[in-house]
Design an enzyme around this catalytic site. Structure first.
Site, mmCIF file in Angstrom:
data_model
loop_
_atom_site.group_PDB
_atom_site.id
_atom_site.type_symbol
_atom_site.label_atom_id
_atom_site.label_comp_id
_atom_site.label_asym_id
_atom_site.label_seq_id
_atom_site.Cartn_x
_atom_site.Cartn_y
_atom_site.Cartn_z
ATOM 1 N N LYS A 149 32.912 -47.303 -88.898
ATOM 2 C CA LYS A 149 33.905 -46.387 -88.331
ATOM 3 C C LYS A 149 34.942 -46.132 -89.413
ATOM 4 C CE LYS A 149 34.918 -44.541 -84.218
ATOM 5 N NZ LYS A 149 34.022 -44.022 -83.168
ATOM 6 N N GLY A 174 42.183 -38.680 -69.112
ATOM 7 C CA GLY A 174 41.871 -38.084 -70.420
ATOM 8 C C GLY A 174 40.801 -37.023 -70.238
ATOM 9 N N GLY A 187 39.723 -34.581 -72.414
ATOM 10 C CA GLY A 187 39.469 -33.919 -73.699
ATOM 11 C C GLY A 187 38.018 -33.482 -73.788
ATOM 12 N N VAL A 235 35.207 -35.061 -73.988
ATOM 13 C CA VAL A 235 34.255 -35.746 -73.104
ATOM 14 C C VAL A 235 34.696 -35.634 -71.643
ATOM 15 C CG1 VAL A 235 33.139 -37.949 -72.564
ATOM 16 C CG2 VAL A 235 33.684 -37.400 -74.929
#
Ligand code: NAD
Length: 366
Positions: free
Chosen positions: A94, A194, A196, A198
């Site tokens: 990552k 959330g 966004g 997804v």
């Protein structure tokens, strides 16, 4: 953004890299700096036994560098388990870029970051994460082939988020089956925190199935937009965790299940896209089990994105991507049963399966 056993403000009391709990045997950690573009990035390569370390790049305005380091280490470790449990021949890695994606991200900065990725000769392959768009991956591709999730028009697999959302939906249905006796989400009260890339697509799947969806986000424009598109209720109170819902889907950032929130959660299922939802895997995983809440391990059910990206690298068909993503349902059910039988947390059950695949490959290679 994330916490661990050691609070971020006390991290300086232990060794900064090898001493961190989240370091957990990382193979390599690379610090990248470029004065001209202002780039400050960290690449974490956790494990490459199953294949090159693949994982997205997150750009975030971290409060301090300790927080950024902790985040990248936790995220790259999670990627090792995510790819392993999904049966992919990929290791875990990552990257984080420290800064505000809205104001500090420039094509020059992305190209410079790409040059650092290139310098690792394919040991780390980058992709999109929070603060990144498919177009940013296209920019990185200008300087290195070691990037996935580029635009379909450029031969890539495109935005991974729709497939991530589909996998989360599969994992949520499995958790509902285990907890409520039916995978049907019609009439279920679901909080999506959330909305966004997804979260919005998850809301779409859930709404089509007849679930009663409530949305929360810090971005008011997104709330109004998504609510008007899908008819979802907007959460306006000040105790989102205490909301009376059947299912809580964390789709914003990590560590939302922590000492402050865990006792307020009323949902009987937690299944969402965010990485590292448990602030402390052991403590909070166990507390959820004791409270009778089924937690669908994040690294398992949000693997749709990496499965989609894998198609670009391993040249697997769209049909196979769909099949592997739908298989999240079966794997999740297997894990819930295992956790029940072994009296372990669902997180531990999932991790033991993922770790075994890595260990077996290591033995084969020896
Ligand atoms: P995104 O940046 O598009 O969306 C995140 C949303 O969360 C934004 O709308 C933001 O305003 C909102 N948000 C931020 N802080 C919040 C808070 N405190 N409360 C409520 N809302 C808040 O990110 P995304 O691509 O949709 O990813 C969501 C999560 O899923 C991230 O944790 C990401 O790491 C994880 N994930 C994403 C993918 C993918 O394919 N995009 C794959 C695996 C995991």
């Amino acid at each position: 953004m994330t916490t661990n056993i050691i609070p971020v403000n006390e991290m300086h009391k232990v060794d900064p890299v090898f001493g961190q709990i989240s370091f957990d045997g990382h193979e390599q950690v690379v610090f990248c700096h470029d004065k001209d573009t202002g780039l400050k990035a960290i690449i974490g390569i956790h494990n490459t036994i199953l294949g090159p370390a693949l994982g997205g790049t997150r750009m975030w305005n971290y409060t301090n560098e300790w927080e950024a380091l902790n985040d990248v280490l936790r995220l790259s470790r999670g990627m090792s388990f995510k790819s392993s449990i999904s049966g992919l021949n990929l290791g875990g890695g990552k990257a984080v870029i420290i800064g505000d994606a809205k104001t500090q991200k420039t094509p020059e900065l992305m190209r410079r970051f790409g040059a650092f990725v290139h310098s690792l000769s394919g040991k780390y392959i980058t992709a999109e994460d929070v603060g990144m768009e498919t177009s940013d991956m296209d920019t990185v591709r200008e300087v290195t082939p070691y990037v996935a999730g580029v635009s379909e028009s450029k031969g890539g697999s495109g935005n991974p988020s729709p497939n991530t959302a589909y996998g989360v939906y599969m994992g949520m249905k499995a958790a509902a089956k285990f907890q409520f006796g039916t995978e049907n989400l019609e009439g279920k009260k679901i909080l999506v925190q959330g909305i966004g890339h997804v979260g919005e697509i998850l809301v779409d799947h859930l709404t089509k199935e007849g679930a009663l969806v409530t949305i929360s986000d810090i971005n008011q424009d997104r709330l109004l937009d998504v609510s008007s598109k899908y008819g979802s209720k907007i959460y306006t109170g000040d105790d989102v965790y205490g909301l009376d819902v059947d299912i809580y889907a964390p789709c914003a950032l990590g560590a939302t299940i922590n000492n402050e929130t865990i006792h307020r959660i009323k949902a009987k299922v937690i299944a969402g896209a965010a990485n590292n939802q448990l602030a402390n895997e052991l403590i909070h995983g166990q507390l959820l089990k004791e409270k009778g809440i089924i937690y669908a391990p994040d690294f398992l059910i949000n693997a749709g994105g990496v499965i989609n990206i894998y198609s670009e690298l391993a040249k697997i068909s769209k049909e196979e991507v769909k099949q592997k993503t739908e298989n999240i349902y079966n794997t999740a059910l297997e894990i819930f049963h295992l956790s029940d039988i072994n009296k372990s947390t669902t997180q531990q059950a999932a991790m033991s399966i993922a770790q075994k695949r890595i260990d077996d490959r290591k033995k084969e290679k020896a």
